[in-house]
Design a protein around this motif. Sequence first.
Motif, PDB file in Angstrom:
ATOM      1  N   ILE A 121      18.994  12.915 -31.128  1.00 36.39           N
ATOM      2  CA  ILE A 121      19.096  11.953 -32.038  1.00 36.39           C
ATOM      3  C   ILE A 121      19.543  12.749 -33.236  1.00 36.39           C
ATOM      4  N   THR A 122      20.702  12.545 -33.591  1.00 37.62           N
ATOM      5  CA  THR A 122      21.125  13.198 -34.915  1.00 37.62           C
ATOM      6  C   THR A 122      21.401  12.085 -35.996  1.00 37.62           C
ATOM      7  N   GLU A 123      21.518  12.553 -37.329  1.00 38.01           N
ATOM      8  CA  GLU A 123      21.825  11.925 -38.334  1.00 38.01           C
ATOM      9  C   GLU A 123      22.583  12.811 -39.381  1.00 38.01           C
ATOM     10  N   GLY A 124      23.797  12.340 -39.685  1.00 41.08           N
ATOM     11  CA  GLY A 124      24.609  13.067 -40.688  1.00 41.08           C
ATOM     12  C   GLY A 124      25.102  14.437 -40.236  1.00 41.08           C
ATOM     13  N   ALA A 125      25.015  14.868 -38.990  1.00 37.21           N
ATOM     14  CA  ALA A 125      25.332  16.175 -38.273  1.00 37.21           C
ATOM     15  C   ALA A 125      26.552  16.509 -38.408  1.00 37.21           C
ATOM     16  N   HIS A 126      26.776  17.602 -38.801  1.00 34.62           N
ATOM     17  CA  HIS A 126      28.197  18.353 -38.916  1.00 34.62           C
ATOM     18  C   HIS A 126      28.681  19.140 -37.622  1.00 34.62           C
ATOM     19  N   VAL A 195      24.032   9.142 -31.971  1.00 36.51           N
ATOM     20  CA  VAL A 195      25.034   9.869 -32.939  1.00 36.51           C
ATOM     21  C   VAL A 195      24.741   8.928 -34.448  1.00 36.51           C
ATOM     22  N   ILE A 196      23.780   9.262 -35.428  1.00 36.96           N
ATOM     23  CA  ILE A 196      23.712   8.309 -36.399  1.00 36.96           C
ATOM     24  C   ILE A 196      24.385   8.877 -37.835  1.00 36.96           C
ATOM     25  N   GLN A 197      25.170   7.807 -38.387  1.00 38.82           N
ATOM     26  CA  GLN A 197      25.713   8.307 -39.522  1.00 38.82           C
ATOM     27  C   GLN A 197      26.200   6.976 -40.571  1.00 38.82           C
ATOM     28  N   GLY A 198      25.918   7.435 -41.855  1.00 39.36           N
ATOM     29  CA  GLY A 198      26.149   6.270 -42.871  1.00 39.36           C
ATOM     30  C   GLY A 198      27.684   6.259 -43.042  1.00 39.36           C
ATOM     31  N   GLU A 199      28.223   4.887 -43.337  1.00 39.49           N
ATOM     32  CA  GLU A 199      29.594   5.071 -43.515  1.00 39.49           C
ATOM     33  C   GLU A 199      29.826   5.368 -45.067  1.00 39.49           C
ATOM     34  N   GLU A 202      28.353  11.098 -48.122  1.00 40.09           N
ATOM     35  CA  GLU A 202      28.994  11.896 -49.068  1.00 40.09           C
ATOM     36  C   GLU A 202      29.301  13.382 -48.577  1.00 40.09           C
ATOM     37  N   TYR A 203      28.783  13.690 -47.374  1.00 37.63           N
ATOM     38  CA  TYR A 203      29.030  15.030 -46.760  1.00 37.63           C
ATOM     39  C   TYR A 203      29.887  15.028 -45.748  1.00 37.63           C
ATOM     40  N   GLY A 204      30.163  13.970 -45.019  1.00 40.44           N
ATOM     41  CA  GLY A 204      31.342  13.938 -43.939  1.00 40.44           C
ATOM     42  C   GLY A 204      31.934  12.541 -43.715  1.00 40.44           C
ATOM     43  N   THR A 205      32.873  12.676 -42.960  1.00 37.71           N
ATOM     44  CA  THR A 205      33.611  11.329 -42.565  1.00 37.71           C
ATOM     45  C   THR A 205      33.072  10.954 -41.043  1.00 37.71           C
ATOM     46  N   LEU A 206      33.421   9.825 -40.889  1.00 36.26           N
ATOM     47  CA  LEU A 206      33.203   9.297 -39.442  1.00 36.26           C
ATOM     48  C   LEU A 206      33.755  10.115 -38.204  1.00 36.26           C
ATOM     49  N   LYS A 207      34.699  10.911 -38.685  1.00 37.71           N
ATOM     50  CA  LYS A 207      35.345  11.738 -37.578  1.00 37.71           C
ATOM     51  C   LYS A 207      34.218  12.612 -37.118  1.00 37.71           C
ATOM     52  N   GLN A 208      33.395  13.045 -37.625  1.00 35.29           N
ATOM     53  CA  GLN A 208      32.210  13.817 -37.407  1.00 35.29           C
ATOM     54  C   GLN A 208      31.403  12.990 -36.068  1.00 35.29           C
ATOM     55  N   VAL A 209      31.473  11.762 -36.347  1.00 37.15           N
ATOM     56  CA  VAL A 209      30.594  11.125 -35.139  1.00 37.15           C
ATOM     57  C   VAL A 209      31.507  10.781 -33.753  1.00 37.15           C
ATOM     58  N   TYR A 210      32.965  10.650 -34.137  1.00 36.00           N
ATOM     59  CA  TYR A 210      33.785  10.224 -33.029  1.00 36.00           C
ATOM     60  C   TYR A 210      33.950  11.175 -32.342  1.00 36.00           C
ATOM     61  N   ASN A 211      34.220  12.550 -32.813  1.00 33.78           N
ATOM     62  CA  ASN A 211      34.491  13.701 -32.074  1.00 33.78           C
ATOM     63  C   ASN A 211      33.481  14.037 -31.324  1.00 33.78           C
ATOM     64  N   THR A 212      32.306  13.937 -31.907  1.00 36.78           N
ATOM     65  CA  THR A 212      30.790  14.242 -31.104  1.00 36.78           C
ATOM     66  C   THR A 212      30.861  13.299 -29.695  1.00 36.78           C
ATOM     67  N   ILE A 213      30.996  12.121 -30.042  1.00 31.61           N
ATOM     68  CA  ILE A 213      30.781  11.304 -28.925  1.00 31.61           C
ATOM     69  C   ILE A 213      31.625  11.420 -27.911  1.00 31.61           C
ATOM     70  N   ILE A 224      26.632   3.865 -36.589  1.00 29.20           N
ATOM     71  CA  ILE A 224      27.328   3.800 -37.946  1.00 29.20           C
ATOM     72  C   ILE A 224      26.834   2.625 -38.764  1.00 29.20           C
ATOM     73  N   LEU A 225      26.303   2.978 -39.737  1.00 33.77           N
ATOM     74  CA  LEU A 225      25.638   2.101 -40.851  1.00 33.77           C
ATOM     75  C   LEU A 225      26.400   1.778 -42.112  1.00 33.77           C
ATOM     76  N   PRO A 226      26.749   0.696 -42.256  1.00 32.93           N
ATOM     77  CA  PRO A 226      27.297   0.367 -43.599  1.00 32.93           C
ATOM     78  C   PRO A 226      26.486   0.370 -44.753  1.00 32.93           C
TER      79      PRO A 226
END
Length: 251
Positions: A121-126, A195-199, A202-213, A224-226
């Motif tokens: 489980i990842t949150e805001g991973a780069h 793979v969890i990330q806030g919309e 402030e440290y990464g775009t959602l490209k981090q999520v999409y490329n990982t998945i 992805i959380l608004p």
Amino acid sequence: MTTPYNLEQIATYKIGNYKNKPTIIFLHDSLGCIELWRDFPEKLSNLTKCNAIVYDRQGYGKSLPFTKDRDVNYLELEADILMQLISLWGVEKPILFGHSDGGSIALIAAAKYPNKIKAIITEGAHIFVEDITLNGINNAIELYKTTNLKSKLKKYHGTKTDTMFWAWAKTWTTKKFKNWNIEHFLPHIECKSLVIQGEDDEYGTLKQVYNTIKATKTPGKKLILPNIKHTPHKENPNLILKETAAFIATI
């Protein structure tokens, strides 16, 4: 491999005594530690009836200070050290829950040791460096210099605070680190992943999520959380507890 410090002196906090249940290992962020997870690990352990281990990496919290400068591959080194800790603790096939730097470590560990990890489980991973990442770090540097951020961190990291902060801030803002990228690891990840990330991270775009998945061998699940920034488990803990518990129930 050899480690630069004594693994038995790593500060750890163990939760639960559930027989024949998985262990969740929590991997903190670039400025984090055991205490900064607050009660989230206990709550997730109680909810899932899984055991949990939270630990301070070298240079953080109550663990030993850094003994050498970081290089570009420091997160891969931490993934290797994590596997030695897992062996030391006698844990079989844990679930890794990593936030920010900890999320990147979880991804690398699952890729390099696919038979040793049950799920991640990842949150805001780069997985690579973006302009927004560098802007976020530069903003943190300004806050560290001009606000009480340093004194807040000192409460948890003590005399290691300056070294810890600049090990992160200076490493990520070097020209050499701008090309850091761990996407080549991702196709080797075989376990399930959330793979969890806030919309508004402030440290990464959602490209981090999409490329990982897209890259992992076993298709991951994205969350992805608004209206959420870089720390979902603090900004909306009830939702993250619910979603992560549901994910763990599928493993």
